[in-house]
Scaffold this motif. Structure first.
Motif, PDB file in Angstrom:
ATOM      1  N   GLU A 220       0.803  -1.214   0.000  1.00  0.00           N
ATOM      2  CA  GLU A 220       0.000   0.000   0.000  1.00  0.00           C
ATOM      3  C   GLU A 220       0.841   1.272   0.000  1.00  0.00           C
ATOM      4  O   GLU A 220       0.578   2.202  -0.759  1.00  0.00           O
ATOM      5  N   ARG A 221       1.852   1.346   0.828  1.00  0.00           N
ATOM      6  CA  ARG A 221       2.636   2.588   0.979  1.00  0.00           C
ATOM      7  C   ARG A 221       3.895   2.560   0.131  1.00  0.00           C
ATOM      8  O   ARG A 221       4.991   2.881   0.579  1.00  0.00           O
ATOM      9  N   THR A 222       3.733   2.160  -1.129  1.00  0.00           N
ATOM     10  CA  THR A 222       4.827   2.174  -2.102  1.00  0.00           C
ATOM     11  C   THR A 222       4.345   2.908  -3.342  1.00  0.00           C
ATOM     12  O   THR A 222       3.150   3.176  -3.503  1.00  0.00           O
TER      13      THR A 222
ATOM     14  N   SER B 197      14.198  13.315 -20.354  1.00  0.00           N
ATOM     15  CA  SER B 197      14.594  11.965 -19.937  1.00  0.00           C
ATOM     16  C   SER B 197      15.652  11.984 -18.846  1.00  0.00           C
ATOM     17  O   SER B 197      16.248  10.949 -18.529  1.00  0.00           O
ATOM     18  N   ASP B 198      15.884  13.170 -18.255  1.00  0.00           N
ATOM     19  CA  ASP B 198      16.944  13.294 -17.253  1.00  0.00           C
ATOM     20  C   ASP B 198      16.567  12.664 -15.916  1.00  0.00           C
ATOM     21  O   ASP B 198      17.410  12.064 -15.235  1.00  0.00           O
ATOM     22  N   LEU B 199      15.320  12.808 -15.501  1.00  0.00           N
ATOM     23  CA  LEU B 199      14.908  12.306 -14.195  1.00  0.00           C
ATOM     24  C   LEU B 199      14.730  10.788 -14.230  1.00  0.00           C
ATOM     25  O   LEU B 199      14.077  10.247 -15.129  1.00  0.00           O
ATOM     26  N   VAL B 200      15.300  10.114 -13.267  1.00  0.00           N
ATOM     27  CA  VAL B 200      15.158   8.667 -13.166  1.00  0.00           C
ATOM     28  C   VAL B 200      13.761   8.348 -12.619  1.00  0.00           C
ATOM     29  O   VAL B 200      13.367   8.877 -11.574  1.00  0.00           O
ATOM     30  N   PRO B 201      12.984   7.511 -13.301  1.00  0.00           N
ATOM     31  CA  PRO B 201      11.631   7.197 -12.813  1.00  0.00           C
ATOM     32  C   PRO B 201      11.666   6.352 -11.544  1.00  0.00           C
ATOM     33  O   PRO B 201      12.713   5.797 -11.171  1.00  0.00           O
ATOM     34  N   LEU B 202      10.523   6.231 -10.895  1.00  0.00           N
ATOM     35  CA  LEU B 202      10.436   5.491  -9.637  1.00  0.00           C
ATOM     36  C   LEU B 202      10.137   4.016  -9.894  1.00  0.00           C
ATOM     37  O   LEU B 202       9.239   3.689 -10.668  1.00  0.00           O
ATOM     38  N   PRO B 203      10.847   3.104  -9.238  1.00  0.00           N
ATOM     39  CA  PRO B 203      10.455   1.698  -9.271  1.00  0.00           C
ATOM     40  C   PRO B 203       9.171   1.507  -8.461  1.00  0.00           C
ATOM     41  O   PRO B 203       8.891   2.281  -7.547  1.00  0.00           O
ATOM     42  N   PRO B 204       8.371   0.478  -8.750  1.00  0.00           N
ATOM     43  CA  PRO B 204       7.092   0.305  -8.050  1.00  0.00           C
ATOM     44  C   PRO B 204       7.229   0.027  -6.556  1.00  0.00           C
ATOM     45  O   PRO B 204       6.290   0.276  -5.794  1.00  0.00           O
ATOM     46  N   ASP B 205       8.380  -0.485  -6.115  1.00  0.00           N
ATOM     47  CA  ASP B 205       8.547  -0.785  -4.694  1.00  0.00           C
ATOM     48  C   ASP B 205       9.152   0.378  -3.901  1.00  0.00           C
ATOM     49  O   ASP B 205       9.519   0.224  -2.733  1.00  0.00           O
TER      50      ASP B 205
ATOM     51  N   PRO C 117       9.428   3.186  -1.403  1.00  0.00           N
ATOM     52  CA  PRO C 117       8.596   3.478  -0.226  1.00  0.00           C
ATOM     53  C   PRO C 117       8.083   4.913  -0.230  1.00  0.00           C
ATOM     54  O   PRO C 117       8.657   5.802  -0.875  1.00  0.00           O
ATOM     55  N   LEU C 118       6.992   5.139   0.504  1.00  0.00           N
ATOM     56  CA  LEU C 118       6.327   6.441   0.533  1.00  0.00           C
ATOM     57  C   LEU C 118       7.268   7.594   0.880  1.00  0.00           C
ATOM     58  O   LEU C 118       7.226   8.632   0.203  1.00  0.00           O
ATOM     59  N   PRO C 119       8.123   7.498   1.920  1.00  0.00           N
ATOM     60  CA  PRO C 119       9.001   8.642   2.223  1.00  0.00           C
ATOM     61  C   PRO C 119       9.907   9.025   1.055  1.00  0.00           C
ATOM     62  O   PRO C 119      10.137  10.217   0.818  1.00  0.00           O
ATOM     63  N   THR C 120      10.371   8.032   0.303  1.00  0.00           N
ATOM     64  CA  THR C 120      11.222   8.321  -0.858  1.00  0.00           C
ATOM     65  C   THR C 120      10.416   8.979  -1.972  1.00  0.00           C
ATOM     66  O   THR C 120      10.894   9.905  -2.644  1.00  0.00           O
ATOM     67  N   VAL C 121       9.177   8.518  -2.186  1.00  0.00           N
ATOM     68  CA  VAL C 121       8.301   9.134  -3.186  1.00  0.00           C
ATOM     69  C   VAL C 121       8.063  10.600  -2.832  1.00  0.00           C
ATOM     70  O   VAL C 121       8.142  11.491  -3.689  1.00  0.00           O
ATOM     71  N   THR C 122       7.802  10.866  -1.546  1.00  0.00           N
ATOM     72  CA  THR C 122       7.557  12.236  -1.087  1.00  0.00           C
ATOM     73  C   THR C 122       8.771  13.121  -1.331  1.00  0.00           C
ATOM     74  O   THR C 122       8.654  14.244  -1.836  1.00  0.00           O
ATOM     75  N   SER C 123       9.937  12.623  -0.971  1.00  0.00           N
ATOM     76  CA  SER C 123      11.172  13.389  -1.172  1.00  0.00           C
ATOM     77  C   SER C 123      11.437  13.646  -2.647  1.00  0.00           C
ATOM     78  O   SER C 123      11.895  14.732  -3.035  1.00  0.00           O
TER      79      SER C 123
END
Length: 424
Positions: free
Chosen positions: A278-280, A356-364, A366-372
């Motif tokens: 859920e929190r990923t 294309s400079d920003l590295v996309p997020l992997p699905p796993d 965690p929420l704090p990393t997504v927020t940052s």
């Protein structure tokens, strides 16, 4: 029908064929569904009653009608085949409006409605009744010989809900101008019985928007009171990530039964989201961002961004991927932000201006990393990409905030003391 196009009289729609984008006939129009409103507002057209080949009558929302012209109706191709059932707040235009005796506001003269004209609102997919074609006189020979005239909807009385009326119709009508979050706030403070009555009277799309703003307990309560087929329709109308969150609160047996009733494509998106923690990033993302192929143009991108049913966060950027262009996609190439689309000529290929400079997020992630990640790069949305480089979806800032705020934040009356105040 574009803004400013000629109005359409509903008698001309009766029996016309309905086609999907490939030119295959879906069925024929048998009626139009309107929702009455309080006061001086014209009835809103919710959709069409379409008789398909099996003679079943289904409901086709106007939001899925892309063209009404030359004796035919064109749809997006997505058609729900469940049988049409009229709801308390709905009226059938051909079946209930035509031949109805009403009065002219100015003279109080009784007239008979012979036809009704509808028109699409500017820059929106909403349709409203625009004019009435009426005949003066009272039946018999007088009715046949009476003067006919076309009048504005506001010139006729007898089609609006009464302000002092009872039941869910008026309450639903008063909610119409409110944002979904405000309707949810009002529903939350109703009695459980009244809350379910009002929710049942809302159309599927509106109820879906409101459910997304309600606390989980209210969501589960309302969904559990709906007929299972209606509940599946509402889940299909919700954003896939919100539908997945709601279904995760249900017992396993109920969850599987509703998923089975949903359209296979919608159910597949929801199942995919429910497979992530859920929190990923995978659990937070929506599977319906704007995806374009490399050979799409800036004009194509802006047309997609202008779609009224997109949230501001999703409309802020488009994602460029190799075919297929529905998640999970082919190779993710990058993002084009809305501001860049405004700066380049309409014929520019999106592949030539992709970031294309920003590295996309992997699905796993965690929420704090997504927020940052969102905070560090000043983003309102971020792509989620799997190990093979395919775009899975996008995490938006509103979904992140939902998980950062206290669990009971939706139950707080943010219009009250200490909350948000609206100045004059």
């Amino acid at each position: 029908m574009a803004a400013g196009a000629p109005r359409v009289f509903v008698s001309h729609l009766s029996g016309v064929p309905v086609f999907d984008p490939n030119g295959d006939q879906v069925g024929r129009v048998r009626d139009l569904v309107a929702m009455l409103r309080v006061g001086a507002r014209p009835p809103r057209i919710l959709g069409l009653v379409v008789e398909v080949i099996s003679r079943r009558r289904i409901f086709l929302p106007m939001t899925r009608v892309t063209g009404v012209e030359s004796g035919q109706v064109i749809t997006t191709g997505v058609v729900n085949m469940r049988r049409f059932e009229q709801r308390p707040t709905e009226r059938l235009v051909l079946g209930e409006f035509l031949d109805r005796r009403v009065r002219l506001v100015e003279s109080d003269e009784e007239v008979t409605v012979l036809d009704v004209a509808i028109q699409q609102l500017p820059a929106r997919r909403d349709w409203e009744i625009d004019k009435y074609f009426v005949r003066k006189g009272r039946g018999g020979a007088l009715r046949r010989k009476g003067e006919t005239l076309t009048v504005e909807w506001s010139a006729v009385s007898g089609f609006s809900l009464e302000e002092h009326g009872q039941g869910a119709e008026n309450l639903v009508a008063t909610f119409e101008r409110l944002r979904p979050a405000d309707v949810a706030n009002a529903l939350h403070h109703l009695s459980p019985k009244r809350r379910v009555e009002v929710a049942a009277a809302l159309d599927d799309d509106r109820l879906a928007d409101v459910l997304e703003e309600l606390p989980e307990d209210d969501q589960v309560e309302i969904l559990g009171k709906l007929k299972e087929e209606r509940a599946a329709d509402v889940l299909e109308a919700m954003d896939p990530d919100d539908a997945a969150d709601l279904l995760s609160e249900l017992p396993e047996e109920d969850k599987e039964r509703l998923l089975t009733l949903m359209r296979p494509d919608d159910a597949a998106d929801v199942r995919r989201l429910m497979s992530y923690e859920e929190r990923t990033a995978g659990g937070l993302m929506t599977t319906e961002p704007i995806v374009l192929r490399p050979d799409a143009t800036v004009a194509d991108a802006l047309a997609r961004v202008r779609q009224s049913d997109l949230s501001p966060a999703l409309a802020a950027q488009v994602y460029v991927c190799r075919s297929p262009d529905e998640t999970p996609t082919g190779k993710y190439l990058g993002t084009v932000h809305f501001q860049r689309l405004l700066r380049d000529p309409p014929f520019t290929l999106v592949s030539s201006i992709v970031d294309s400079d920003l590295v996309p997020l992997p699905p796993d992630t965690p929420l704090p990393t997504v927020t940052s990640y969102l905070a560090a790069y000043n983003l309102v949305s971020a792509p989620v990409v799997d190990e093979s480089g395919s775009l899975l979806g996008a995490v938006t800032v509103d979904d992140v905030l939902d998980h950062l705020l206290p669990e009971d934040w939706r139950e707080t009356d943010f219009h009250g003391e200490g909350g948000i105040h609206h100045g004059r």
